[in-house]
Design a protein around this motif. Structure first.
Motif, short mmCIF file in Angstrom:
data_model
loop_
_atom_site.label_atom_id
_atom_site.label_comp_id
_atom_site.label_asym_id
_atom_site.label_seq_id
_atom_site.Cartn_x
_atom_site.Cartn_y
_atom_site.Cartn_z
N GLN A 269 0.91 -1.33 -0.03
CA GLN A 269 0.00 0.00 -0.11
C GLN A 269 0.97 1.24 -0.17
OE1 GLN A 269 -2.45 0.53 3.39
NE2 GLN A 269 -3.95 2.03 2.41
N ARG A 270 0.54 2.25 -1.02
CA ARG A 270 1.26 3.58 -0.96
C ARG A 270 0.55 4.41 -0.45
NH1 ARG A 270 4.94 0.64 -0.59
NH2 ARG A 270 6.49 0.22 -2.09
N PRO A 271 0.96 5.54 0.11
CA PRO A 271 0.22 6.65 0.41
C PRO A 271 -0.39 7.51 -0.89
CG PRO A 271 2.42 7.17 0.43
CD PRO A 271 2.55 5.83 0.33
N LYS B 267 4.43 2.55 8.22
CA LYS B 267 3.19 3.05 7.99
C LYS B 267 2.87 3.07 9.49
CE LYS B 267 -1.59 1.93 6.57
NZ LYS B 267 -2.43 0.96 6.03
N GLU C 182 0.09 5.06 12.37
CA GLU C 182 -1.11 5.61 12.69
C GLU C 182 -1.07 6.32 13.91
OE1 GLU C 182 -4.29 2.66 12.65
OE2 GLU C 182 -3.67 2.06 10.50
N HIS D 42 -3.77 11.03 11.72
CA HIS D 42 -3.26 11.06 10.67
C HIS D 42 -2.52 9.67 10.46
CE1 HIS D 42 -3.35 15.33 9.98
NE2 HIS D 42 -3.49 15.59 11.07
N ARG D 43 -2.68 9.33 9.30
CA ARG D 43 -1.79 8.10 9.04
C ARG D 43 -0.62 8.69 7.87
NH1 ARG D 43 -5.37 5.10 5.53
NH2 ARG D 43 -4.37 3.26 6.16
N LEU D 44 0.48 8.42 8.49
CA LEU D 44 1.59 8.92 7.75
C LEU D 44 2.76 7.83 7.37
CD1 LEU D 44 2.37 11.79 10.32
CD2 LEU D 44 1.14 11.90 8.20
N TRP D 45 3.47 8.14 6.42
CA TRP D 45 4.28 7.16 6.01
C TRP D 45 5.78 7.86 6.27
CZ3 TRP D 45 6.29 6.03 0.34
CH2 TRP D 45 6.63 4.52 0.21
N GLY E 197 5.13 10.95 3.19
CA GLY E 197 3.56 10.77 2.53
C GLY E 197 2.53 10.54 3.73
N GLU E 198 1.47 10.67 3.16
CA GLU E 198 0.15 10.71 4.20
C GLU E 198 -1.01 9.73 3.43
OE1 GLU E 198 -2.72 13.50 6.84
OE2 GLU E 198 -1.42 14.58 5.30
N PHE E 199 -1.22 8.77 4.32
CA PHE E 199 -2.35 7.92 3.67
C PHE E 199 -3.91 8.85 3.80
CE2 PHE E 199 0.88 5.04 4.76
CZ PHE E 199 1.09 4.25 3.92
#
Length: 501
Positions: free
Chosen positions: A414-416, A474, A476, A481-484, A498-500
């Motif tokens: 999975q990518r943001p 990844k 949470e 916010h869900r960040l990479w 990145g941000e999901f």
């Protein structure tokens, strides 16, 4: 004099078709060859008369030819352009008769039965062919005979007034190994074959030899397969009284679209570019060009897409003729009803891209396409939406793109949704920091998933990846916010990239 129904076949052979095609555009007065790679060796594919006089020949290694003839000029061969040029010559040859077929890669066959008297006889017709070919800069050998095999044999191995019996056995269009075997037995001419018993020849060499022999002497039929001209997608409508109102023009356009789309449907094709030409009473013309995002043959949809362009036409004192032509056509096979129903959304998207493209240009309407790279910043590219099909995730099937981006969107990782340049944050150790600040906000890690190690592509010049590998996580946060995040072990540090969703 009219020759009745006596069968007459003309063979036109262009022995230097490929080199003549190139030299017509750029003449040179020196040895010239076209080269083609065969079995990892660059060999002579075609050559002009000067190169032949210098001792060069087809199939000769280009390195040997260059050493033998230092002043040699060369060019890469293009068999595809040669085939297109031969097809053009086929259309030109229909001036002599309607039945013209392509013979091999450098010849034509014409069935001139009942047509030679229109040119003053066979001799006058053949002389006209030679004269026109010479004016066009083409080398031509031509002969006329009673059968296809005889015409080919006389063109390649003899002269128009030469007896078939005197020709070599190679004139029967046989394989080289078979010709060699016949010559070793002393059978060198067609007269030798005619004088030999047929049964032993058939047992030793197979039926092909006798079939070719009978075809040459006209004892066995050999049909010509003339190629038809490609379909022309153009319609025209003239008016007894000039028109100028937009409504009248649209009604006339609707009448033009129906037969054009019917012809496209019969050929299982769709238009990608349409040109609508208006001729005014003052003999001036104005064009409306419509470039489509996808091949189309639906008259109702095309009529709506033409509305904007037609509305901008200046009718002047009136329009007395309209012409509609599909200048670019692509295959569009018939679909099953269930499949066609699912394309409604795709059709609406294509129409939208077309409408936007008519204003800003189809090349400026872009879509994302996958790119073959595991580096996040390089895993996608942009391409014109009109010329590249959308690509789905690999686990749901994919449509291969027709542009530079090929492949599928990877479904394994999975990518943001959003990627941005890496931003450094405070943190120590190989595990994600429990608390950190980013964009002037404080975050607390609730859950982390990883690491996923990505190594740099050493063959690419990219300063952002020169520090070495990255371990991606990844994360949470309790703030929602869900960040990479990634960690660089060779130079310890943490970054947000990145941000999901």
């Amino acid at each position: 004099m009219f020759d009745g129904l006596r069968k007459r076949i003309v063979c036109m052979w262009f022995p230097r078709l490929a080199s003549d095609r190139v030299l017509r555009a750029r003449p040179v007065e020196a040895p010239f060859v076209l080269t083609l790679t065969q079995n990892n060796t660059n060999r002579i594919h075609c050559l002009n008369r000067q190169a032949e006089r210098a001792g060069l020949s087809r199939g000769m290694s280009f390195a040997d030819a260059r050493a033998y003839c230092p002043e040699l000029i060369s060019h890469l061969a293009r068999p595809d352009l040669d085939a297109r040029f031969l097809s053009t010559l086929r259309r030109w040859a229909t001036r002599y008769c309607p039945s013209v077929s392509i013979e091999g890669t450098d010849g034509l066959m014409l069935d001139v039965t009942g047509a030679t008297h229109l040119w003053g006889g066979e001799a006058a017709m053949l002389e006209d062919m030679r004269a026109r070919a010479a004016r066009a800069g083409l080398s031509l050998q031509v002969a006329c005979s009673h059968s296809r095999g005889a015409a080919w044999a006389l063109t390649h191995y003899g002269q128009a007034d030469m007896a078939l019996e005197a020709l070599p056995v190679a004139a029967l269009r046989l394989e080289g190994t078979l010709v060699t075997a016949l010559e070793r037995l002393g059978l060198r001419t067609l007269a030798d074959l005619e004088a030999t018993a047929r049964a032993p020849l058939a047992r030793r060499f197979g039926p092909q030899l006798l079939t070719r022999l009978d075809q040459a002497f006209g004892r066995a039929p050999e049909a010509l397969a003339p190629e038809g001209d490609p379909p022309h997608y153009g319609v025209r409508l003239s008016f007894p009284d000039p028109i100028g109102l937009t409504g009248d023009v649209m009604l006339a356009l609707e009448r033009l679209l129906k037969p054009l789309c019917a012809k496209l449907r019969a050929q299982e094709a769709g238009a990608r570019c349409l040109v609508l030409t208006f001729r005014r009473v003052d003999q001036e013309s104005e064009d409306v060009r419509l470039r489509l995002a996808a091949p189309m043959r639906d008259p109702d949809r095309l009529l709506r897409l033409f509305e904007r362009g037609v509305g901008e036409v200046e009718a002047g004192f009136g329009i007395d003729q309209m012409r509609l032509e599909a200048t670019l056509v692509e295959p569009l096979p018939v679909e099953q009803l269930s499949t066609a129903q699912t394309r409604a959304g795709e059709d609406r998207l294509s129409d939208l891209i077309t409408r936007i493209g008519t204003r800003i240009g189809l090349e400026n309407v872009q879509r994302f396409q996958p790119f073959d790279s595991h580096i996040p910043e390089r895993s996608f590219t942009t391409a014109p939406a009109a010329f590249n099909e959308p690509v789905c995730s690999s686990h749901r099937g994919s449509v291969r793109a027709s542009g530079p981006a090929k492949g599928t969107w990877g479904a394994g990782r999975q990518r943001p949704l959003r990627l941005f340049p890496p931003v450094a944050i405070a943190g120590t150790g190989a595990q994600p920091p429990s608390q950190f600040r980013w964009r002037r906000m404080a975050f607390t890690t609730a859950r982390a998933e990883g690491p996923e190690r990505i190594a740099p592509e050493w063959w690419q010049e990219d300063d952002n990846w020169r520090l070495g590998v990255r371990d991606y996580w990844k994360v949470e946060t309790r703030q929602g916010h869900r960040l990479w995040l990634f960690y660089t072990p060779q130079n310890p540090g943490w970054f947000v990239q990145g941000e999901f969703a």
